[in-house]
Scaffold this motif. Structure first.
Motif, PDB file in Angstrom:
ATOM      1  N   ARG A   5       1.001   4.063  -2.953  1.00 30.35           N
ATOM      2  CA  ARG A   5       0.727   5.471  -2.639  1.00 30.35           C
ATOM      3  C   ARG A   5       1.832   6.357  -3.194  1.00 30.35           C
ATOM      4  O   ARG A   5       1.562   7.416  -3.777  1.00 30.35           O
ATOM      5  N   GLU A  60       0.817  -1.206   0.000  1.00 28.04           N
ATOM      6  CA  GLU A  60       0.000   0.000   0.000  1.00 28.04           C
ATOM      7  C   GLU A  60       0.855   1.262   0.000  1.00 28.04           C
ATOM      8  O   GLU A  60       0.523   2.251  -0.657  1.00 28.04           O
ATOM      9  N   GLU A  61       1.956   1.223   0.757  1.00 25.24           N
ATOM     10  CA  GLU A  61       2.843   2.389   0.843  1.00 25.24           C
ATOM     11  C   GLU A  61       3.537   2.650  -0.493  1.00 25.24           C
ATOM     12  O   GLU A  61       3.671   3.796  -0.924  1.00 25.24           O
TER      13      GLU A  61
END
Length: 271
Positions: free
Chosen positions: A29, A25-26
């Protein structure tokens, strides 16, 4: 001497490569923000191409070995240890070439808590080989925008490695320094070196804004990067950054010591 097989085992065992701690997810992003040209993830780079999130996933799959499946949006990211080893070999070649030329070098980090020892050992070896390790702009103030607002930091050097400290730091010259991804410190250092009439570095070694900021200004720059730092890999793909080593940049500092030994041995700079 650390063999390629032993290096691979260490990379995977220490989670420098293989399945790393960086969440998918990081990384995604960061790719979205980079595609939107958010300066927080550009790290001083001004990309030539129009990089979409899909483009970045494909690039990072190629350079790091992350899963190329666009539908994968969770879990831990993966770095191919063979890509890390190959990049470390290229990194070592740059060190060896700088040593052969006795080139002036600049080292800087935005991750002093983790990577200071790695860079300091490189600085020691290059200095012993006859390279001038540059330390311009020591004590100079740098205003950096953070999530807490505009903060003033002071440039400092520890064992030849540049870093920044909070303006209220009481012990200049001591570890560990502040974490930053900003390109402003390297811009300040390079400007100070130019104002003083040189010498200017022929090789910049570092991470985040130190690499992208220097590479964007036309200096040869090399360093490590994690899967959520697409700017360095875009810089490498576009030619403004020479070598990027894919690895987790947030593990224990002593886990980087075998990498130091490996690249110094490859560069024939072991003492």
């Amino acid at each position: 001497m650390l063999t390629p097989e032993a290096l691979r085992a260490h990379l995977v065992g220490a989670r420098l490569a293989g399945t790393v701690a960086t969440p998918r997810e990081e990384s995604l992003r960061s790719y979205r923000l980079f595609a939107a040209r958010d300066p927080r993830v550009l790290l001083g780079l001004d990309p030539e191409g129009a990089w979409s999130q899909r483009d970045l996933i494909e690039l990072m799959a190629d350079r790091c070995g992350i899963p190329a499946d666009f539908r994968r949006t969770s879990g831990q990211d993966v770095i191919d240890p063979e890509r890390t080893r190959a990049a470390l070999d290229a990194f070592a070649e740059c060190l060896a070439e700088a040593a052969r030329r006795r080139a002036p070098v600049l080292l800087g980090t935005g991750h002093p808590h983790r990577l200071l020892g790695f860079y300091a050992a490189l600085a020691d070896a290059l200095s012993s080989a006859g390279c001038e390790v540059l330390t311009p702009a020591q004590g100079r103030c740098v205003d950096i925008t953070t999530r807490f607002g505009l903060r003033t930091y002071n440039l400092d050097y520890v064992r030849g490695v540049a870093l920044v400290r909070g303006s209220d730091a009481e012990r200049p010259g001591c570890e560990p320094g502040a974490h930053t991804h900003s390109p402003l410190p390297v811009r300040t250092v390079l400007a100070a070196a130019a104002e003083a009439g040189g010498p200017l570095p022929e090789l910049v070694i570092g991470d985040h804004g130190w690499v992208c900021g220097a590479g964007q200004l036309g200096f040869e720059a090399i360093g490590p990067a994690d899967t959520d730092d697409p700017a360095l890999f875009v810089g490498e793909a576009e030619g403004s950054v020479s070598v990027v080593v894919p690895l987790d940049d947030g593990v224990r500092s002593d886990y980087y010591l075998p990498l130091t030994r490996y690249v110094l041995n490859r560069a024939c700079l072991s003492q």
